[in-house]
Design an enzyme around this catalytic site. Structure first.
Site, mmCIF file in Angstrom:
data_model
loop_
_atom_site.group_PDB
_atom_site.id
_atom_site.type_symbol
_atom_site.label_atom_id
_atom_site.label_comp_id
_atom_site.label_asym_id
_atom_site.label_seq_id
_atom_site.Cartn_x
_atom_site.Cartn_y
_atom_site.Cartn_z
ATOM 1 N N GLU A 159 0.941 -1.280 -0.028
ATOM 2 C CA GLU A 159 -0.091 -0.138 0.167
ATOM 3 C C GLU A 159 0.876 1.185 -0.017
ATOM 4 O O GLU A 159 1.908 1.186 0.605
ATOM 5 C CB GLU A 159 -0.950 0.155 1.226
ATOM 6 C CG GLU A 159 -2.097 -0.966 1.287
ATOM 7 C CD GLU A 159 -2.855 -1.212 2.458
ATOM 8 O OE1 GLU A 159 -3.762 -1.788 2.420
ATOM 9 O OE2 GLU A 159 -2.621 -0.160 3.109
ATOM 10 N N CYS A 198 -4.379 2.130 8.304
ATOM 11 C CA CYS A 198 -4.092 0.793 8.706
ATOM 12 C C CYS A 198 -4.317 -0.611 8.099
ATOM 13 O O CYS A 198 -4.481 -1.635 8.498
ATOM 14 C CB CYS A 198 -5.001 0.822 10.264
ATOM 15 S SG CYS A 198 -6.622 0.518 9.616
ATOM 16 N N CYS A 247 8.368 -5.927 15.658
ATOM 17 C CA CYS A 247 7.862 -4.979 16.876
ATOM 18 C C CYS A 247 6.655 -5.238 17.485
ATOM 19 O O CYS A 247 5.714 -5.721 16.513
ATOM 20 C CB CYS A 247 7.827 -3.519 16.382
ATOM 21 S SG CYS A 247 9.537 -3.098 15.770
ATOM 22 N N CYS A 289 7.904 -7.619 7.456
ATOM 23 C CA CYS A 289 8.972 -7.092 8.257
ATOM 24 C C CYS A 289 9.458 -8.189 8.994
ATOM 25 O O CYS A 289 8.895 -9.031 9.681
ATOM 26 C CB CYS A 289 8.740 -5.880 8.920
ATOM 27 S SG CYS A 289 10.129 -5.196 9.817
ATOM 28 N N CYS A 302 3.853 7.957 1.652
ATOM 29 C CA CYS A 302 4.178 7.209 2.401
ATOM 30 C C CYS A 302 4.493 5.940 1.596
ATOM 31 O O CYS A 302 3.740 5.414 1.013
ATOM 32 C CB CYS A 302 3.404 6.825 3.610
ATOM 33 S SG CYS A 302 3.938 5.585 4.663
ATOM 34 N N CYS A 337 3.226 -3.514 15.934
ATOM 35 C CA CYS A 337 3.445 -3.359 14.524
ATOM 36 C C CYS A 337 2.717 -4.478 13.995
ATOM 37 O O CYS A 337 3.074 -5.652 13.879
ATOM 38 C CB CYS A 337 4.815 -3.037 14.071
ATOM 39 S SG CYS A 337 4.765 -2.793 12.357
HETATM 40 N N1 SAH Z 1 10.341 -0.037 9.930
HETATM 41 C C1 SAH Z 1 10.618 1.343 9.962
HETATM 42 C C2 SAH Z 1 9.405 2.189 8.906
HETATM 43 C C3 SAH Z 1 7.969 1.761 8.853
HETATM 44 S S1 SAH Z 1 7.008 1.845 10.474
HETATM 45 C C4 SAH Z 1 10.458 1.683 11.298
HETATM 46 O O1 SAH Z 1 10.011 1.068 12.366
HETATM 47 O O2 SAH Z 1 10.732 2.840 11.395
HETATM 48 C C5 SAH Z 1 6.718 3.660 10.439
HETATM 49 C C6 SAH Z 1 6.334 3.988 11.783
HETATM 50 O O3 SAH Z 1 5.089 3.665 12.311
HETATM 51 C C7 SAH Z 1 7.321 3.445 12.762
HETATM 52 O O4 SAH Z 1 7.849 4.596 13.830
HETATM 53 C C8 SAH Z 1 6.728 2.581 13.800
HETATM 54 O O5 SAH Z 1 7.080 2.314 14.813
HETATM 55 C C9 SAH Z 1 5.340 3.296 13.901
HETATM 56 N N2 SAH Z 1 4.197 2.057 13.741
HETATM 57 C C10 SAH Z 1 4.273 0.806 13.619
HETATM 58 N N3 SAH Z 1 2.919 0.134 13.965
HETATM 59 C C11 SAH Z 1 2.194 1.066 14.681
HETATM 60 C C12 SAH Z 1 1.035 1.155 15.072
HETATM 61 N N4 SAH Z 1 0.228 0.325 15.445
HETATM 62 N N5 SAH Z 1 0.461 2.300 15.642
HETATM 63 C C13 SAH Z 1 1.322 3.362 15.593
HETATM 64 N N6 SAH Z 1 2.634 3.487 15.020
HETATM 65 C C14 SAH Z 1 3.006 2.129 14.546
HETATM 66 FE FE1 SF4 Z 2 9.174 -3.795 10.947
HETATM 67 FE FE2 SF4 Z 2 7.072 -2.488 11.903
HETATM 68 FE FE3 SF4 Z 2 9.180 -2.802 13.559
HETATM 69 FE FE4 SF4 Z 2 9.147 -0.917 11.583
HETATM 70 S S1 SF4 Z 2 7.720 -1.342 13.356
HETATM 71 S S2 SF4 Z 2 10.830 -2.433 11.879
HETATM 72 S S3 SF4 Z 2 7.773 -2.219 9.876
HETATM 73 S S4 SF4 Z 2 8.224 -4.503 12.582
#
Ligand code: SAH
Ligand code: SF4
Length: 375
Positions: free
Chosen positions: A98, A349, A124, A120, A113, A127
């Site tokens: 997306e 989302c 995290c 990934c 974006c 995420c």
């Molecule tokens: N992998 C990279 C870039 C993609 S994520 C990174 O982690 O920085 C882009 C941003 O969205 C990151 O700061 C990530 O921590 C945040 N993010 C991921 N899942 C989220 C969620 N469910 N709610 C709010 N922010 C989120």
């Molecule tokens: Fe990967 Fe999501 Fe962590 Fe970014 S926030 S590094 S996309 S798992």
């Protein structure tokens, strides 16, 4: 019996200037053709050699035989009531990614974006992309293809003052520094005048903290850097962002200092802090964050957690987000709360991809909350 197998054509879409020049030399043509063709592809959104009227007919025919300009297929395109536009794109193996274009500043800024991977590997805990695991790296063509598709559908670039896409953030699916070899040429094209001509301050790479690759990035390019911090102690950050076990907060901040030292202008690191209810949204966390960032030229972006099914986390109330912001303010930080945009088309989302999946029986794809660093 031997079957005729058509030779595979070279896709020119994801080639940086150097690669494109090498391609033209390899087919017996002059290097300057690279700039001509790049302009057709990235300024005009052209994918047909026959339309490249400043190139001789003979060369156009030759190019069509050996090369192609192939972007991702558009599975869905939608515009939300707040003007956010979203594309669901089908890439080479049938995976979906997306891309979201978010207008701001009375239409002066349009931030795209962009995703770097399908899924990934970094897992995290908050995420949704992390939850689906890692499928594969996107190619350079698939990464720049997101910008190409967005620009083509918004309209060709008329002049530099009126760009369809003014900013890019690598904040879609995936960890860009885990796909460095493809992200780098794509970002070079974003900056190249014969590509998208964006200023390096308007192209932001967001990382969860792959420390050695931050150093490598700084050796190659000086785009803006955002780090996904989310916690100011190693104990909590390791819980949220597991790569912290390998590269802890101190090593991440040190890498940020080294990165800034390589930039030839005054720059700040964007610190992303996703606020999660009762996890990292209390006064003590604001105090720890402010103390930690004292030495680093940085600006904090607060992102209310974007909930998804079975995450086990909750979004803090609006009041709690504002309280957190106020604590930071009292400690000397002005930290904007990034609001979710485009909710009526699920631009924040990835539920839309879930719906496409239900129809097509493809794998489930998610994209996490998109938060935009304002320049
Ligand atoms: N992998 C990279 C870039 C993609 S994520 C990174 O982690 O920085 C882009 C941003 O969205 C990151 O700061 C990530 O921590 C945040 N993010 C991921 N899942 C989220 C969620 N469910 N709610 C709010 N922010 C989120
Ligand atoms: Fe990967 Fe999501 Fe962590 Fe970014 S926030 S590094 S996309 S798992």
């Amino acid at each position: 019996m031997t079957a005729d197998i058509a030779p595979q054509k070279t896709n020119l879409l994801g080639m940086s200037r150097g690669e494109m020049e090498a391609f033209f030399l390899s087919v017996g043509e002059k290097k300057f053709r690279a700039a001509q063709v790049m302009k057709w592809i990235h300024h005009e959104g052209c994918d047909d050699f026959a339309a490249m009227t400043n190139i001789s007919k003979a060369l156009r025919v030759k190019l069509a035989e050996v090369a192609e300009i192939r972007g991702p297929g558009v599975v869905y395109e939608g515009t939300s009531s707040d003007g956010t536009r979203k594309w669901v794109l089908e890439v080479e193996d049938g995976s979906y990614v997306e891309t979201v274009l978010i207008p701001a500043d009375n239409g002066k800024r349009r931030t795209l974006c962009v995703s770097s991977q399908v899924g990934c590997s970094l897992d995290c805990s908050f995420c949704s992309t992390g939850k689906q695991g890692f499928q594969r790296n996107l190619t350079a063509a698939e990464i720049i293809g997101q910008v190409w598709v967005a620009q083509r559908s918004v309209g060709p670039r008329k002049d530099t003052a009126n760009r369809p896409v003014t900013n890019v953030v690598m904040m879609g699916m995936g960890e860009p520094l885990m796909n460095f070899d493809n992200v780098l040429p794509a970002m070079k094209l974003m900056l190249d005048d014969d590509g998208y001509g964006l200023s390096k301050r308007r192209v932001t790479l967001s990382t969860s903290g792959v420390v050695p690759m931050i150093d490598k990035l700084g050796d190659e390019i000086d785009v803006s850097l955002a780090i996904s911090l989310h916690a100011a102690t190693d104990e909590l950050r390791t819980e949220l962002v597991p790569i912290n076990r390998k590269y802890n907060i101190r090593s991440l901040l040190d890498a940020c200092h080294r990165y800034l030292a390589k930039c030839d202008d005054t720059r700040m690191i964007t610190v992303e802090y996703t606020l999660i209810k009762d996890v990292n949204d209390q006064q003590i966390h604001a105090e720890q964050l402010a103390a930690l960032l004292k030495e680093l030229p940085s600006k904090i972006n607060l992102i209310p957690f974007n909930p998804f099914p079975h995450s086990g986390y909750e979004k803090p109330s609006r009041n709690q987000c504002v309280r957190f912001q106020q604590w930071l303010y009292e400690l000397g930080y002005t930290a904007p709360i990034r609001t979710t945009r485009g909710e009526d088309i699920d631009a924040a989302c990835g539920q839309l991809v879930g719906r496409v999946k239900d129809r097509t029986k493809r794998h489930e794809r998610y994209i996490q909350s998109i938060q935009i660093d304002a320049d």
